[in-house]
Design a protein around this motif. Structure first.
Motif: not given
Length: 386
Positions: A43-44, A103-107, A178-179, A211-212
C-alpha cells in the motif's frame, strides 16, 4: 578496470534502492525477484527525513519530495474520538529541514525502476540460497563479486548465511492496510489507541486516504474483512465509514519479528539489508526507511576503489547498532499502544495527554534518534534548527 558485479536477491524497496545506488556507483547489477512481474505489492510507505536523505544519497531524493506531504494537525485519539494529543506534522520539516512524505509503494517502485536499465530486473526467479559468491535459484545459478540479500523477512539468503537464527517469531498481532481513492470520507491524520487495538488514518495526495489497523490475532478461522469491522466498527467516525468503503486491495497479515537480528549483516562478500537483516515492528514507521538507509550506506561505502571486505565490515559496524536501537524503540511503542487492561490503558492515556504540555522542541529532540541521520558520504546540514 573490470566492472564489479552485484547480484541482489529481492526487488522490494530496499533491493531496488541498493540496485540504483550501486548502478550509479559504477557497478553492474542483476536483481532477482520471485514475483512474476515488476508490479509492486503493498500500500504505502512513510518517507521520513532520514529516508529522504538516504534517497538523496543514491541520487533520486528530489523525485520523492513531489509526493504527498503529511499536513494538517494530527495526533492520538481514544476510540470515542477524544484527542489525547495533537501536534502539527509541519514541525518536523521546520526542525529537521525535511518533510514527512507518504508515498504509494507502486509509485516509489516505478521511480526506482526508471533509474535502472531494463536488463537489471529478472522476475519469476526464486532464490533458494547462497554459497560464497553464487546465488542458487530455481532457474540456475547467478554469480557476482557481491551478493545482496534483500529478500525480506523470510530471507533464503539469511537462512544460508546465518542458519542458527531460525525463523521469524510471530508477534501475536495482525495488521490491516488499505487505501481509499478520492471521494471517500474527508478526515485528518490520526492514530486511535484502544485496549490492545489501534487504527491509523493518513491523508494522501489527490484526496486519497491510507488506513492501517492492528489487533490481537483471533483464534480459529476468521475472515479479515469481517474481523476488521468487528474490532473497529463501533469506534469514532470516520473509522466505520472508512472500513465500509475498503476495496478488494485490503491487505491483512500477521506481524512477525526477527528477534534477535543477526549480530552482523555480512559474511564474506554476501550482505543483508532491510527486513532480511532487521525486520522490525511497524509502530515507528521506520521499517522501509531503514531499508533505504541500508541501501544508501552500502552504495556509499562501495563507491570508488575501497576494498570490498573493508566496505562490508564498515557497513555492519554502522548499520547493526542503529537498526537494533530503532527496532527496540519500535517494540517499546508497540507494547505501549497494545496495553489491554483498563487500568493500564487509563494510565497510558493520562501520560499521553500530559505530553501535550511538553514543548515541541523537546518532542522533536526525542525523534532525532531516528530522523536525524545522513548518509556516510554527506555532511550534516549546519543550518537545521536546534
Amino acid at each position: 578496470m573490470t566492472t564489479r558485479h552485484a547480484v541482489i536477491a529481492g526487488a522490494g524497496i530496499g533491493g531496488l534502492c541498493a540496485a540504483v545506488g550501486l548502478h550509479r556507483a559504477g557497478w553492474r547489477v542483476t536483481v532477482l525477484d520471485r514475483a512474476p512481474s515488476p508490479e509492486p505489492f503493498g500500500t504505502c510507505i512513510a518517507l521520513a527525513p532520514n529516508a529522504l536523505r538516504a534517497l538523496d544519497g543514491i541520487g533520486i531524493g528530489e523525485k520523492f519530495r513531489e509526493f504527498g506531504i503529511a499536513g494538517g494537525r494530527g495526533g492520538i485519539r481514544s476510540p470515542d474520538g477524544r484527542w489525547l494529543t495533537r501536534r502539527d506534522p509541519g514541525m518536523i520539516n521546520d526542525y529537521f529541514g525535511e518533510p514527512f512524505v507518504i508515498a504509494r509503494r507502486g509509485a516509489l517502485a516505478r521511480v526506482l525502476l526508471e533509474a535502472l536499465p531494463d536488463s537489471v530486473l529478472h522476475n519469476g526467479i526464486r532464490v533458494t540460497g547462497v554459497y560464497r559468491n553464487v546465488v542458487h535459484t530455481d532457474r540456475g545459478e547467478f554469480s557476482g563479486d557481491l551478493v545482496v540479500g534483500a529478500d525480506g523477512i523470510h530471507s533464503a539468503v539469511r537462512g544460508t548465511l546465518f542458519p542458527w537464527y531460525g525463523a521469524p517469531r510471530p508477534n501475536g498481532m495482525i495488521v490491516w492496510r488499505f487505501v481509499l481513492p478520492a471521494g471517500g470520507p474527508r478526515c485528518s491524520g490520526s492514530e486511535t489507541w484502544g485496549a490492545g487495538r489501534s487504527f491509523g488514518i493518513v491523508p494522501l495526495a489527490a484526496d486519497a486516504t491510507y488506513c492501517f489497523a492492528s489487533a490481537p490475532k483471533p483464534r480459529g478461522s476468521w475472515d479479515p474483512r469481517t474481523e476488521l469491522a468487528a474490532r473497529f466498527g463501533s469506534w469514532h467516525e470516520p473509522i466505520p465509514e472508512l472500513i465500509a468503503a475498503a476495496g478488494e486491495d485490503l491487505l491483512c497479515h500477521e506481524l512477525l519479528r526477527l528477534d534477535p537480528p543477526p549480530a552482523r549483516f555480512h559474511h564474506g562478500t554476501t550482505v543483508l539489508l532491510g527486513d532480511a537483516a532487521h525486520a522490525m515492528l511497524p509502530n515507528l514507521g521506520q521499517g522501509g526507511c531503514q531499508a533505504i538507509e541500508d541501501a544508501a550506506t552500502l552504495a556509499a561505502l562501495l563507491s570508488g576503489n575501497r576494498p570490498l571486505t573493508e566496505a562490508l565490515e564498515r557497513y555492519s559496524a554502522l548499520r547493526v547498532p542503529r537498526t537494533r536501537a530503532i527496532a527496540a524503540n519500535s517494540a517499546r511503542v508497540s507494547r505501549i499502544a497494545g496495553l489491554r487492561s483498563p487500568f493500564a490503558v487509563a494510565a497510558r492515556n493520562a501520560l499521553v495527554r500530559a505530553s501535550n504540555r511538553l514543548p515541541d522542541s523537546l518532542v522533536l529532540r526525542g525523534m532525532g534518534a531516528a530522523l536525524d541521520w545522513w548518509p556516510p558520504d554527506q555532511e550534516r546540514a549546519s543550518t537545521r534548527a536546534r
